[in-house]
Design a protein around this motif. Structure first.
Motif, PDB file in Angstrom:
ATOM      1  N   CYS A 160       0.878  -1.157   0.000  1.00 34.05           N
ATOM      2  CA  CYS A 160       0.000   0.000   0.000  1.00 34.05           C
ATOM      3  C   CYS A 160       0.926   1.220   0.000  1.00 34.05           C
ATOM      4  O   CYS A 160       1.977   1.196   0.659  1.00 34.05           O
ATOM      5  N   CYS A 161       0.583   2.257  -0.726  1.00 29.20           N
ATOM      6  CA  CYS A 161       1.437   3.445  -0.829  1.00 29.20           C
ATOM      7  C   CYS A 161       2.878   3.043  -1.195  1.00 29.20           C
ATOM      8  O   CYS A 161       3.849   3.613  -0.669  1.00 29.20           O
ATOM      9  N   GLU A 162       2.990   2.015  -2.027  1.00 30.80           N
ATOM     10  CA  GLU A 162       4.286   1.527  -2.523  1.00 30.80           C
ATOM     11  C   GLU A 162       5.199   0.976  -1.434  1.00 30.80           C
ATOM     12  O   GLU A 162       6.415   0.900  -1.580  1.00 30.80           O
ATOM     13  N   LYS A 163       4.606   0.596  -0.288  1.00 32.08           N
ATOM     14  CA  LYS A 163       5.395  -0.029   0.782  1.00 32.08           C
ATOM     15  C   LYS A 163       4.707  -1.316   1.212  1.00 32.08           C
ATOM     16  O   LYS A 163       3.477  -1.425   1.133  1.00 32.08           O
ATOM     17  N   GLN A 164       5.501  -2.248   1.724  1.00 40.55           N
ATOM     18  CA  GLN A 164       4.920  -3.485   2.229  1.00 40.55           C
ATOM     19  C   GLN A 164       4.145  -3.190   3.506  1.00 40.55           C
ATOM     20  O   GLN A 164       4.647  -2.511   4.413  1.00 40.55           O
ATOM     21  N   MET A 165       2.916  -3.708   3.589  1.00 36.22           N
ATOM     22  CA  MET A 165       2.108  -3.471   4.786  1.00 36.22           C
ATOM     23  C   MET A 165       2.651  -4.296   5.950  1.00 36.22           C
ATOM     24  O   MET A 165       3.126  -5.413   5.770  1.00 36.22           O
ATOM     25  N   GLN A 166       2.568  -3.742   7.151  1.00 36.54           N
ATOM     26  CA  GLN A 166       3.105  -4.405   8.339  1.00 36.54           C
ATOM     27  C   GLN A 166       1.988  -5.045   9.151  1.00 36.54           C
ATOM     28  O   GLN A 166       0.922  -4.456   9.329  1.00 36.54           O
ATOM     29  N   GLU A 167       2.256  -6.243   9.644  1.00 36.48           N
ATOM     30  CA  GLU A 167       1.270  -6.912  10.490  1.00 36.48           C
ATOM     31  C   GLU A 167       1.248  -6.263  11.874  1.00 36.48           C
ATOM     32  O   GLU A 167       2.299  -5.974  12.451  1.00 36.48           O
ATOM     33  N   LEU A 168       0.054  -6.031  12.400  1.00 35.33           N
ATOM     34  CA  LEU A 168      -0.076  -5.477  13.749  1.00 35.33           C
ATOM     35  C   LEU A 168      -0.041  -6.636  14.736  1.00 35.33           C
ATOM     36  O   LEU A 168      -0.803  -7.591  14.602  1.00 35.33           O
ATOM     37  N   SER A 169       0.835  -6.563  15.738  1.00 32.14           N
ATOM     38  CA  SER A 169       0.801  -7.604  16.764  1.00 32.14           C
ATOM     39  C   SER A 169      -0.041  -7.103  17.919  1.00 32.14           C
ATOM     40  O   SER A 169       0.176  -5.996  18.425  1.00 32.14           O
ATOM     41  N   PRO A 170      -1.022  -7.901  18.331  1.00 38.11           N
ATOM     42  CA  PRO A 170      -1.933  -7.429  19.371  1.00 38.11           C
ATOM     43  C   PRO A 170      -1.245  -7.298  20.718  1.00 38.11           C
ATOM     44  O   PRO A 170      -0.423  -8.138  21.091  1.00 38.11           O
ATOM     45  N   ASN A 171      -1.573  -6.250  21.445  1.00 38.15           N
ATOM     46  CA  ASN A 171      -1.095  -6.077  22.816  1.00 38.15           C
ATOM     47  C   ASN A 171      -2.036  -6.810  23.760  1.00 38.15           C
ATOM     48  O   ASN A 171      -3.232  -6.905  23.491  1.00 38.15           O
ATOM     49  N   SER A 172      -1.478  -7.291  24.860  1.00 29.65           N
ATOM     50  CA  SER A 172      -2.349  -7.964  25.825  1.00 29.65           C
ATOM     51  C   SER A 172      -2.148  -7.447  27.242  1.00 29.65           C
ATOM     52  O   SER A 172      -2.723  -7.958  28.183  1.00 29.65           O
ATOM     53  N   VAL A 173      -1.326  -6.401  27.399  1.00 31.02           N
ATOM     54  CA  VAL A 173      -1.122  -5.807  28.724  1.00 31.02           C
ATOM     55  C   VAL A 173      -1.412  -4.317  28.637  1.00 31.02           C
ATOM     56  O   VAL A 173      -0.791  -3.598  27.854  1.00 31.02           O
ATOM     57  N   ASP A 174      -2.374  -3.880  29.435  1.00 30.94           N
ATOM     58  CA  ASP A 174      -2.756  -2.470  29.467  1.00 30.94           C
ATOM     59  C   ASP A 174      -1.949  -1.766  30.540  1.00 30.94           C
ATOM     60  O   ASP A 174      -2.197  -1.937  31.725  1.00 30.94           O
ATOM     61  N   ALA A 175      -0.967  -0.985  30.133  1.00 29.23           N
ATOM     62  CA  ALA A 175      -0.155  -0.291  31.140  1.00 29.23           C
ATOM     63  C   ALA A 175      -0.654   1.131  31.339  1.00 29.23           C
ATOM     64  O   ALA A 175      -0.416   1.740  32.362  1.00 29.23           O
ATOM     65  N   SER A 176      -1.344   1.654  30.355  1.00 30.10           N
ATOM     66  CA  SER A 176      -1.751   3.053  30.420  1.00 30.10           C
ATOM     67  C   SER A 176      -3.090   3.211  31.135  1.00 30.10           C
ATOM     68  O   SER A 176      -3.747   2.239  31.500  1.00 30.10           O
ATOM     69  N   TYR A 177      -3.489   4.452  31.292  1.00 29.47           N
ATOM     70  CA  TYR A 177      -4.773   4.745  31.926  1.00 29.47           C
ATOM     71  C   TYR A 177      -5.926   4.233  31.069  1.00 29.47           C
ATOM     72  O   TYR A 177      -6.870   3.620  31.570  1.00 29.47           O
ATOM     73  N   GLU A 178      -5.834   4.481  29.761  1.00 27.34           N
ATOM     74  CA  GLU A 178      -6.863   3.989  28.848  1.00 27.34           C
ATOM     75  C   GLU A 178      -6.879   2.469  28.853  1.00 27.34           C
ATOM     76  O   GLU A 178      -5.835   1.834  28.794  1.00 27.34           O
ATOM     77  N   LYS A 179      -8.031   1.885  28.870  1.00 26.89           N
ATOM     78  CA  LYS A 179      -8.144   0.435  28.844  1.00 26.89           C
ATOM     79  C   LYS A 179      -8.590  -0.025  27.464  1.00 26.89           C
ATOM     80  O   LYS A 179      -9.522   0.513  26.892  1.00 26.89           O
ATOM     81  N   HIS A 180      -7.896  -0.991  26.956  1.00 29.49           N
ATOM     82  CA  HIS A 180      -8.197  -1.494  25.611  1.00 29.49           C
ATOM     83  C   HIS A 180      -8.496  -2.989  25.566  1.00 29.49           C
ATOM     84  O   HIS A 180      -9.056  -3.464  24.595  1.00 29.49           O
ATOM     85  N   ILE A 181      -8.067  -3.724  26.576  1.00 26.23           N
ATOM     86  CA  ILE A 181      -8.237  -5.173  26.523  1.00 26.23           C
ATOM     87  C   ILE A 181      -9.718  -5.517  26.670  1.00 26.23           C
ATOM     88  O   ILE A 181     -10.384  -5.026  27.582  1.00 26.23           O
ATOM     89  N   PRO A 182     -10.241  -6.337  25.752  1.00 25.87           N
ATOM     90  CA  PRO A 182     -11.648  -6.713  25.864  1.00 25.87           C
ATOM     91  C   PRO A 182     -11.880  -7.623  27.070  1.00 25.87           C
ATOM     92  O   PRO A 182     -11.228  -8.652  27.202  1.00 25.87           O
ATOM     93  N   ASN A 183     -12.775  -7.204  27.945  1.00 24.94           N
ATOM     94  CA  ASN A 183     -13.146  -8.029  29.094  1.00 24.94           C
ATOM     95  C   ASN A 183     -14.458  -8.724  28.793  1.00 24.94           C
ATOM     96  O   ASN A 183     -15.265  -8.215  28.032  1.00 24.94           O
ATOM     97  N   TYR A 184     -14.657  -9.881  29.404  1.00 20.35           N
ATOM     98  CA  TYR A 184     -15.907 -10.595  29.135  1.00 20.35           C
ATOM     99  C   TYR A 184     -16.476 -11.187  30.408  1.00 20.35           C
ATOM    100  O   TYR A 184     -15.767 -11.409  31.392  1.00 20.35           O
TER     101      TYR A 184
END
Ligand code: FE2
Length: 123
Positions: free
Chosen positions: A29-53
């Protein structure tokens, strides 16, 4: 064993793609190889992102405790098992919450427009 989502992003234009099947592929994309996103599993910041169930009989209620503002919000939540994949998309102002079938071993993913990909395994 649950299959992993393969999510790639363009470093320049920030386009995000979900790869259905990958065998030695190189996405550009945009003439560059796209990079795979590796998922984070530890929330260190104030914002919470990990899906809880929470298990409710044969379903799970999944929630991400995160702001849902115009410029910062959870865009989608997915669940992948060995043979199923579900995704629910959100808009700013929504509540980042969804019910899925309860499948032990499935993997939950949440995608924040600013802080990328997060995951948690269902026990
Ligand atoms: Fe975020």
């Amino acid at each position: 064993m649950s299959k992993n989502l393969i999510i790639k992003q363009c470093e320049d234009c920030k386009t995000v793609v979900k790869v259905i099947k990958e065998e030695d592929s190189k996405l550009f994309c945009c003439e560059k190889q796209m990079q795979e996103l590796s998922p984070n599993s530890v929330d260190a910041s104030y914002e919470k992102h990990i899906p809880n169930y929470e298990i409710k009989g044969d379903k799970i209620s999944v929630k991400v405790n995160h702001v849902m503002e115009n410029d910062h919000y959870i865009e989608w939540i997915s669940m992948c098992s060995d043979n199923k994949e579900f995704t629910v998309y959100f808009k700013p102002g929504d509540v980042a919450m969804v019910e899925f079938e309860y499948i032990p071993g499935a993997i939950l993913y949440a995608y924040c427009n600013k802080h990328a990909l997060w995951k948690k395994e269902v026990e």
